[in-house]
Design a protein around this motif. Sequence first.
Motif, PDB file in Angstrom:
ATOM      1  N   HIS A  89       1.860  -0.411  13.481  1.00 26.73           N
ATOM      2  CA  HIS A  89       1.182   0.280  12.390  1.00 26.73           C
ATOM      3  C   HIS A  89       0.495  -0.740  11.502  1.00 26.73           C
ATOM      4  CE1 HIS A  89       4.186   3.906  12.588  1.00 26.73           C
ATOM      5  NE2 HIS A  89       3.333   3.887  13.602  1.00 26.73           N
ATOM      6  N   ILE A  90      -0.772  -0.469  11.164  1.00 24.46           N
ATOM      7  CA  ILE A  90      -1.520  -1.315  10.228  1.00 24.46           C
ATOM      8  C   ILE A  90      -1.863  -0.448   9.019  1.00 24.46           C
ATOM      9  CG2 ILE A  90      -3.555  -2.734   9.825  1.00 24.46           C
ATOM     10  CD1 ILE A  90      -3.750  -3.118  12.854  1.00 24.46           C
ATOM     11  N   TYR A  91      -1.331  -0.818   7.868  1.00 18.44           N
ATOM     12  CA  TYR A  91      -1.527  -0.040   6.640  1.00 18.44           C
ATOM     13  C   TYR A  91      -2.717  -0.555   5.841  1.00 18.44           C
ATOM     14  CZ  TYR A  91       2.853   2.344   7.420  1.00 18.44           C
ATOM     15  OH  TYR A  91       3.836   3.123   7.963  1.00 18.44           O
ATOM     16  N   GLU A  92      -3.257   0.316   4.989  1.00 15.54           N
ATOM     17  CA  GLU A  92      -4.374  -0.060   4.124  1.00 15.54           C
ATOM     18  C   GLU A  92      -3.909  -0.883   2.931  1.00 15.54           C
ATOM     19  OE1 GLU A  92      -6.775   3.262   2.979  1.00 15.54           O
ATOM     20  OE2 GLU A  92      -7.273   3.760   5.056  1.00 15.54           O
ATOM     21  N   ASP A  93      -2.700  -0.579   2.428  1.00 19.38           N
ATOM     22  CA  ASP A  93      -2.170  -1.373   1.314  1.00 19.38           C
ATOM     23  C   ASP A  93      -0.647  -1.416   1.379  1.00 19.38           C
ATOM     24  OD1 ASP A  93      -0.967   0.733  -0.541  1.00 19.38           O
ATOM     25  OD2 ASP A  93      -3.033   1.466  -0.416  1.00 19.38           O
ATOM     26  N   ILE A  94      -0.078  -2.366   0.676  1.00 16.62           N
ATOM     27  CA  ILE A  94       1.367  -2.625   0.728  1.00 16.62           C
ATOM     28  C   ILE A  94       2.190  -1.473   0.150  1.00 16.62           C
ATOM     29  CG2 ILE A  94       1.573  -3.886  -1.465  1.00 16.62           C
ATOM     30  CD1 ILE A  94       3.174  -4.989   1.833  1.00 16.62           C
ATOM     31  N   ASN A  95       1.646  -0.747  -0.822  1.00 21.06           N
ATOM     32  CA  ASN A  95       2.378   0.385  -1.406  1.00 21.06           C
ATOM     33  C   ASN A  95       2.547   1.513  -0.398  1.00 21.06           C
ATOM     34  OD1 ASN A  95       2.669  -0.900  -3.896  1.00 21.06           O
ATOM     35  ND2 ASN A  95       0.658  -0.187  -4.567  1.00 21.06           N
ATOM     36  N   ARG A  96       1.526   1.767   0.424  1.00 18.43           N
ATOM     37  CA  ARG A  96       1.638   2.791   1.476  1.00 18.43           C
ATOM     38  C   ARG A  96       2.692   2.364   2.497  1.00 18.43           C
ATOM     39  NH1 ARG A  96      -0.304   7.524   0.030  1.00 18.43           N
ATOM     40  NH2 ARG A  96      -0.781   8.116   2.140  1.00 18.43           N
ATOM     41  N   LEU A  97       2.683   1.095   2.847  1.00 16.57           N
ATOM     42  CA  LEU A  97       3.650   0.577   3.805  1.00 16.57           C
ATOM     43  C   LEU A  97       5.072   0.816   3.296  1.00 16.57           C
ATOM     44  CD1 LEU A  97       3.486  -2.715   5.748  1.00 16.57           C
ATOM     45  CD2 LEU A  97       5.517  -2.199   4.440  1.00 16.57           C
ATOM     46  N   LYS A  98       5.328   0.449   2.042  1.00 11.32           N
ATOM     47  CA  LYS A  98       6.674   0.605   1.477  1.00 11.32           C
ATOM     48  C   LYS A  98       7.062   2.066   1.305  1.00 11.32           C
ATOM     49  CE  LYS A  98       6.954  -3.885  -0.682  1.00 11.32           C
ATOM     50  NZ  LYS A  98       7.144  -4.671  -1.888  1.00 11.32           N
ATOM     51  N   SER A  99       6.081   2.961   1.151  1.00 16.43           N
ATOM     52  CA  SER A  99       6.365   4.390   0.997  1.00 16.43           C
ATOM     53  C   SER A  99       6.778   5.047   2.310  1.00 16.43           C
ATOM     54  CB  SER A  99       5.136   5.126   0.455  1.00 16.43           C
ATOM     55  OG  SER A  99       4.821   4.677  -0.823  1.00 16.43           O
ATOM     56  N   PHE A 100       6.205   4.565   3.444  1.00 14.52           N
ATOM     57  CA  PHE A 100       6.410   5.265   4.706  1.00 14.52           C
ATOM     58  C   PHE A 100       7.348   4.569   5.682  1.00 14.52           C
ATOM     59  CE2 PHE A 100       2.575   7.309   3.163  1.00 14.52           C
ATOM     60  CZ  PHE A 100       2.868   8.625   3.429  1.00 14.52           C
ATOM     61  N   GLU A 101       7.502   3.273   5.584  1.00 13.72           N
ATOM     62  CA  GLU A 101       8.370   2.567   6.533  1.00 13.72           C
ATOM     63  C   GLU A 101       9.795   2.501   5.991  1.00 13.72           C
ATOM     64  OE1 GLU A 101       7.694   1.703   9.564  1.00 13.72           O
ATOM     65  OE2 GLU A 101       5.551   2.116   9.434  1.00 13.72           O
ATOM     66  N   PRO A 102      10.797   2.715   6.870  1.00 13.39           N
ATOM     67  CA  PRO A 102      12.191   2.599   6.431  1.00 13.39           C
ATOM     68  C   PRO A 102      12.513   1.170   5.998  1.00 13.39           C
ATOM     69  CG  PRO A 102      12.037   3.575   8.626  1.00 13.39           C
ATOM     70  CD  PRO A 102      10.671   3.114   8.257  1.00 13.39           C
ATOM     71  N   GLU A 103      13.468   1.043   5.117  1.00 13.04           N
ATOM     72  CA  GLU A 103      13.852  -0.255   4.562  1.00 13.04           C
ATOM     73  C   GLU A 103      14.264  -1.250   5.656  1.00 13.04           C
ATOM     74  OE1 GLU A 103      14.094  -3.020   1.661  1.00 13.04           O
ATOM     75  OE2 GLU A 103      13.451  -0.954   1.331  1.00 13.04           O
ATOM     76  N   TYR A 104      14.990  -0.772   6.684  1.00 12.60           N
ATOM     77  CA  TYR A 104      15.452  -1.691   7.726  1.00 12.60           C
ATOM     78  C   TYR A 104      14.279  -2.263   8.535  1.00 12.60           C
ATOM     79  CZ  TYR A 104      14.892   1.726  11.550  1.00 12.60           C
ATOM     80  OH  TYR A 104      14.390   2.591  12.478  1.00 12.60           O
ATOM     81  N   ILE A 105      13.218  -1.502   8.696  1.00 10.48           N
ATOM     82  CA  ILE A 105      12.036  -2.005   9.408  1.00 10.48           C
ATOM     83  C   ILE A 105      11.341  -3.078   8.566  1.00 10.48           C
ATOM     84  CG2 ILE A 105       9.721  -1.398  10.250  1.00 10.48           C
ATOM     85  CD1 ILE A 105      11.655  -0.234  12.137  1.00 10.48           C
ATOM     86  N   ILE A 106      11.248  -2.851   7.266  1.00  6.57           N
ATOM     87  CA  ILE A 106      10.622  -3.823   6.370  1.00  6.57           C
ATOM     88  C   ILE A 106      11.443  -5.119   6.365  1.00  6.57           C
ATOM     89  CG2 ILE A 106      10.000  -4.297   3.977  1.00  6.57           C
ATOM     90  CD1 ILE A 106       9.409  -1.252   3.716  1.00  6.57           C
ATOM     91  N   LYS A 107      12.780  -4.999   6.313  1.00  6.06           N
ATOM     92  CA  LYS A 107      13.648  -6.187   6.335  1.00  6.06           C
ATOM     93  C   LYS A 107      13.542  -6.918   7.678  1.00  6.06           C
ATOM     94  CE  LYS A 107      17.101  -4.827   2.960  1.00  6.06           C
ATOM     95  NZ  LYS A 107      18.512  -4.473   2.749  1.00  6.06           N
ATOM     96  N   ARG A 108      13.389  -6.178   8.755  1.00  4.47           N
ATOM     97  CA  ARG A 108      13.275  -6.768  10.087  1.00  4.47           C
ATOM     98  C   ARG A 108      12.074  -7.705  10.172  1.00  4.47           C
ATOM     99  NH1 ARG A 108      12.985  -2.357  14.604  1.00  4.47           N
ATOM    100  NH2 ARG A 108      15.217  -2.233  14.222  1.00  4.47           N
ATOM    101  N   HIS A 109      11.052  -7.424   9.369  1.00  4.94           N
ATOM    102  CA  HIS A 109       9.849  -8.250   9.333  1.00  4.94           C
ATOM    103  C   HIS A 109       9.930  -9.352   8.272  1.00  4.94           C
ATOM    104  CE1 HIS A 109       8.320  -5.008  11.818  1.00  4.94           C
ATOM    105  NE2 HIS A 109       7.323  -5.806  12.156  1.00  4.94           N
ATOM    106  N   GLY A 110      11.089  -9.493   7.639  1.00  4.71           N
ATOM    107  CA  GLY A 110      11.291 -10.553   6.668  1.00  4.71           C
ATOM    108  C   GLY A 110      10.640 -10.285   5.314  1.00  4.71           C
ATOM    109  N   ARG A 111      10.455  -9.011   5.002  1.00  8.99           N
ATOM    110  CA  ARG A 111       9.862  -8.634   3.717  1.00  8.99           C
ATOM    111  C   ARG A 111      10.875  -7.797   2.949  1.00  8.99           C
ATOM    112  NH1 ARG A 111       5.247  -6.285   7.163  1.00  8.99           N
ATOM    113  NH2 ARG A 111       4.624  -8.161   8.216  1.00  8.99           N
ATOM    114  N   SER A 112      10.697  -7.738   1.651  1.00  7.33           N
ATOM    115  CA  SER A 112      11.631  -6.917   0.852  1.00  7.33           C
ATOM    116  C   SER A 112      10.925  -6.021  -0.119  1.00  7.33           C
ATOM    117  CB  SER A 112      12.605  -7.807   0.108  1.00  7.33           C
ATOM    118  OG  SER A 112      11.906  -8.774  -0.644  1.00  7.33           O
TER     119      SER A 112
END
Length: 112
Positions: A89-112
């Motif tokens: 998935h390629i998002y338009e902005d970081i806020n959309r990414l954080k709204s739709f992706e589960p926390e564990y997926i975001i952590k898996r990519h080394g982001r918080s």
Amino acid sequence: MSEASSTIKPLKTTNLPDGSPLHIVKERDNKLIRRLEIEGVVVHIGKGTPSRNDIVKAIAKLYNKPEELIIVKKILSEYGMGMSRIKVHIYEDINRLKSFEPEYIIKRHGRS
């Protein structure tokens, strides 16, 4: 070009840092969520399954997007084939990414 990669009809193609070809086979523009949903195939015969980080770098370069807006949802390796199917998935902005992706997926990519 290997026999496996010659049967794939890609929309776009790039290479991972280790030289393995990554073929984009499907793109879907999800206007409601404002993201591009991509499916692809990585041919890595004789090599291990590619890392999420390598896939993110290759997709960022191919689509000219920042790496922090790219999420690798799945890497499905086919046993003994030297091929992996990926979903990105390629998002338009970081806020959309954080709204739709589960926390564990975001952590898996080394982001918080």
